[in-house]
Design a protein around this motif. Structure first.
Motif, PDB file in Angstrom:
ATOM      1  N   GLY A 177       0.812  -1.206   0.000  1.00  0.00           N
ATOM      2  CA  GLY A 177       0.000   0.000   0.000  1.00  0.00           C
ATOM      3  C   GLY A 177       0.847   1.258   0.000  1.00  0.00           C
ATOM      4  N   ARG A 178       0.375   2.259   0.684  1.00  0.00           N
ATOM      5  CA  ARG A 178       1.044   3.557   0.691  1.00  0.00           C
ATOM      6  C   ARG A 178       1.844   3.661   1.991  1.00  0.00           C
ATOM      7  NH1 ARG A 178      -2.873   8.515  -0.558  1.00  0.00           N
ATOM      8  NH2 ARG A 178      -3.231   8.387   1.680  1.00  0.00           N
ATOM      9  N   THR A 179       1.624   4.657   2.789  1.00  0.00           N
ATOM     10  CA  THR A 179       2.311   4.778   4.073  1.00  0.00           C
ATOM     11  C   THR A 179       1.631   3.894   5.109  1.00  0.00           C
ATOM     12  OG1 THR A 179       0.939   6.716   4.462  1.00  0.00           O
ATOM     13  CG2 THR A 179       3.150   7.116   3.624  1.00  0.00           C
ATOM     14  N   GLY A 180       2.171   3.879   6.329  1.00  0.00           N
ATOM     15  CA  GLY A 180       1.519   3.136   7.400  1.00  0.00           C
ATOM     16  C   GLY A 180       2.333   1.958   7.898  1.00  0.00           C
ATOM     17  N   ILE A 181       2.149   1.627   9.171  1.00  0.00           N
ATOM     18  CA  ILE A 181       2.842   0.526   9.835  1.00  0.00           C
ATOM     19  C   ILE A 181       2.402  -0.809   9.249  1.00  0.00           C
ATOM     20  CG2 ILE A 181       2.971  -0.694  12.046  1.00  0.00           C
ATOM     21  CD1 ILE A 181       2.798   2.168  13.332  1.00  0.00           C
ATOM     22  N   ARG A 182       3.380  -1.671   8.978  1.00  0.00           N
ATOM     23  CA  ARG A 182       3.080  -2.947   8.337  1.00  0.00           C
ATOM     24  C   ARG A 182       2.996  -4.129   9.307  1.00  0.00           C
ATOM     25  NH1 ARG A 182       2.474   0.468   4.542  1.00  0.00           N
ATOM     26  NH2 ARG A 182       3.180   0.042   2.412  1.00  0.00           N
ATOM     27  N   ASP A 183       3.691  -4.058  10.453  1.00  0.00           N
ATOM     28  CA  ASP A 183       3.720  -5.225  11.338  1.00  0.00           C
ATOM     29  C   ASP A 183       3.850  -4.792  12.802  1.00  0.00           C
ATOM     30  OD1 ASP A 183       6.512  -4.696  11.803  1.00  0.00           O
ATOM     31  OD2 ASP A 183       6.986  -5.801   9.969  1.00  0.00           O
ATOM     32  N   ASP A 184       3.750  -5.781  13.691  1.00  0.00           N
ATOM     33  CA  ASP A 184       3.772  -5.500  15.131  1.00  0.00           C
ATOM     34  C   ASP A 184       5.111  -4.918  15.580  1.00  0.00           C
ATOM     35  OD1 ASP A 184       1.225  -6.478  15.201  1.00  0.00           O
ATOM     36  OD2 ASP A 184       1.734  -8.381  16.193  1.00  0.00           O
ATOM     37  N   ALA A 185       6.204  -5.401  14.996  1.00  0.00           N
ATOM     38  CA  ALA A 185       7.527  -4.913  15.398  1.00  0.00           C
ATOM     39  C   ALA A 185       7.674  -3.428  15.075  1.00  0.00           C
ATOM     40  CB  ALA A 185       8.615  -5.728  14.709  1.00  0.00           C
ATOM     41  N   GLN A 186       7.207  -3.033  13.904  1.00  0.00           N
ATOM     42  CA  GLN A 186       7.274  -1.619  13.518  1.00  0.00           C
ATOM     43  C   GLN A 186       6.377  -0.782  14.430  1.00  0.00           C
ATOM     44  OE1 GLN A 186       6.199  -0.963   9.439  1.00  0.00           O
ATOM     45  NE2 GLN A 186       6.656   1.230   9.484  1.00  0.00           N
ATOM     46  N   ARG A 187       5.201  -1.305  14.739  1.00  0.00           N
ATOM     47  CA  ARG A 187       4.283  -0.594  15.634  1.00  0.00           C
ATOM     48  C   ARG A 187       4.904  -0.402  17.015  1.00  0.00           C
ATOM     49  NH1 ARG A 187      -0.466  -4.164  17.122  1.00  0.00           N
ATOM     50  NH2 ARG A 187       1.100  -4.888  18.605  1.00  0.00           N
TER      51      ARG A 187
END
Length: 424
Positions: A177-187
């Motif tokens: 997709g565009r921007t945004g957190i992809r997974d739990d580790a990144q979050r």
């Protein structure tokens, strides 16, 4: 009585789509005093025209729709970038205005908007500085997005130095997709970075943009995950704002977002939808989207007549070089063409009584555009002359608005009631 002294100017004399501007001081909002009428050729063509009755209908329709779900509306202002229209949306009940860049936020603030959701990351010192300057006003509320620890640390360092605190929404994304957190580790990394800057960065909620997805089941799964994430963060005490913000919705899936996010709406979570193109709608991509909304959403269906296309471009017939070819004084610098060519909708010959609707079976069609010209296909022998006026419907209002600095608002008799100024 119509003003006819054309010696000097007050409302931008060089702006396309305006009249032979009279030598009298007239504020934008007082344009009705000029007594211009589109059909009397008082204005320069090509001109972008909004229909006042349709704008009013669309404002009320969308506000009624979100009210059915008990959620709030922060329409995306990038569509029009017109503070006069922003204020109308707020007066009709919008929670705030959504914007995409720091300079858009500043333009909206100067136009009287004091609550902004910036559906984008705030990156770069000068952009941060522009927002920090606005935050000196205690009455201004601002939220932006974060999806990386690096950005949070940059925000933290900058806003610490200027002794300000910036509100951020955790942006969720999808693979490809565009921007945004992809997974739990990144979050978790982003959340940890926010904790590092307790006086400079404040987590106020969760945000997403579902418009990158095309399949309804995938959209719903994405939304449901956002609800779960938001509830968990609220339960863990990680969101400082009460209620926490949960926000999504472009102009294509707003009904599905309302349907899923409304399940989280409570004293603890405030749901905010952000469609922007509803205000003017169109006859192309958003008409198609609305048809799909009506097919799947019972609340929209029960509300009767939906959104109406409220924006048209008027232009003159410039030349008829061949029996089946007409050259129109309108081009790529005037109309969006990324989502379909402008569609001829009304035909008027100055001196006659009223525009006629152009029927689809007449075969009139724009088949090419250049910077300042459009190629209109007709049938040989059709009644059309140089100097005739044609109104065109458009697809994708965003990329039409940004080609105009002034847009005329007319009533049902084509009298100019207001001049809208854009701030691109």
């Amino acid at each position: 009585m119509k003003v006819t002294n054309y010696q000097s100017a007050t409302i931008d004399p060089f702006g396309k789509g305006l009249g032979m501007v009279p030598g009298v001081s007239v504020h934008l909002a007082d344009a009705a005093r000029l007594d211009w009428n589109l059909l009397d050729e008082d204005v320069s063509l090509p001109a972008a025209v909004l229909y006042a009755d349709r704008i009013e209908h669309n404002l009320k329709w969308m506000q009624a729709f979100v009210a059915e779900y008990g959620v709030k509306l922060a329409p995306h202002g990038k569509t029009t970038m017109a503070p006069q229209l922003f204020r109308r949306q707020l007066e009709t009940g919008a929670w705030g205005i959504t914007l995409a860049t720091a300079h858009q936020v500043r333009a909206a603030y100067r136009g009287g908007v004091y609550r902004v959701l910036m559906a984008n990351q705030l990156v770069g010192k000068r952009n941060m500085g522009m927002i920090a300057e606005l935050l000196t006003d205690p009455g201004f509320e601002f939220h932006c997005l974060v999806d990386s620890a690096d950005n949070v640390d940059q925000l933290g360092a900058f806003f610490s130095d200027v002794n300000k605190q910036v509100n951020v929404l955790l942006e969720l994304g999808v693979a490809g997709g565009r921007t945004g957190i992809r997974d739990d580790a990144q979050r978790d990394a982003v959340l940890a970075a926010i904790v590092r800057w307790p006086n400079a960065v404040k987590l106020t909620g969760v945000e997403l943009y579902e418009g990158v997805l095309q399949d309804e089941s995938k959209v719903r799964a994405f939304l449901q995950n956002a609800v779960d994430v938001t509830r968990a963060l609220v339960a863990e005490g990680k969101i400082a704002r009460k209620p926490a913000i949960l926000s999504g919705a472009g102009s294509a899936w707003y009904d599905v977002v309302a349907d899923e996010f409304a399940k989280a709406n409570s004293d603890a979570i405030e749901v905010i939808l952000r469609p922007g193109c509803y205000l003017t709608h169109d006859v192309g991509v958003y008409k198609k989207a609305q048809n799909e909304i009506f097919a799947r959403n019972p609340i929209a269906k029960k509300m009767g007549e939906g959104l109406k296309p409220a924006l048209q471009l008027w232009a003159y017939v410039q030349s008829i070089p061949e029996p089946d070819r007409v050259i129109i004084g309108l081009g790529k610098r005037d109309a969006a063409f990324d989502a379909g060519m402008p569609e001829p909708a009304r035909h008027f010959r100055p001196g006659t009584q009223w525009p006629r609707d152009i029927k689809s079976d007449e075969g009139w069609e724009i088949f090419g555009m250049m910077d300042q010209h459009a190629y209109l296909r007709i049938r040989p022998g059709d009644d059309i002359k140089v100097g005739d006026m044609i109104a065109f419907d458009i697809s994708h209002p965003c990329l039409t608005f940004d080609k105009w600095r002034q847009i005329l608002v007319v009533d049902t008799k084509y009298r100019v009631k207001e001049v809208i100024e854009t701030s691109f």
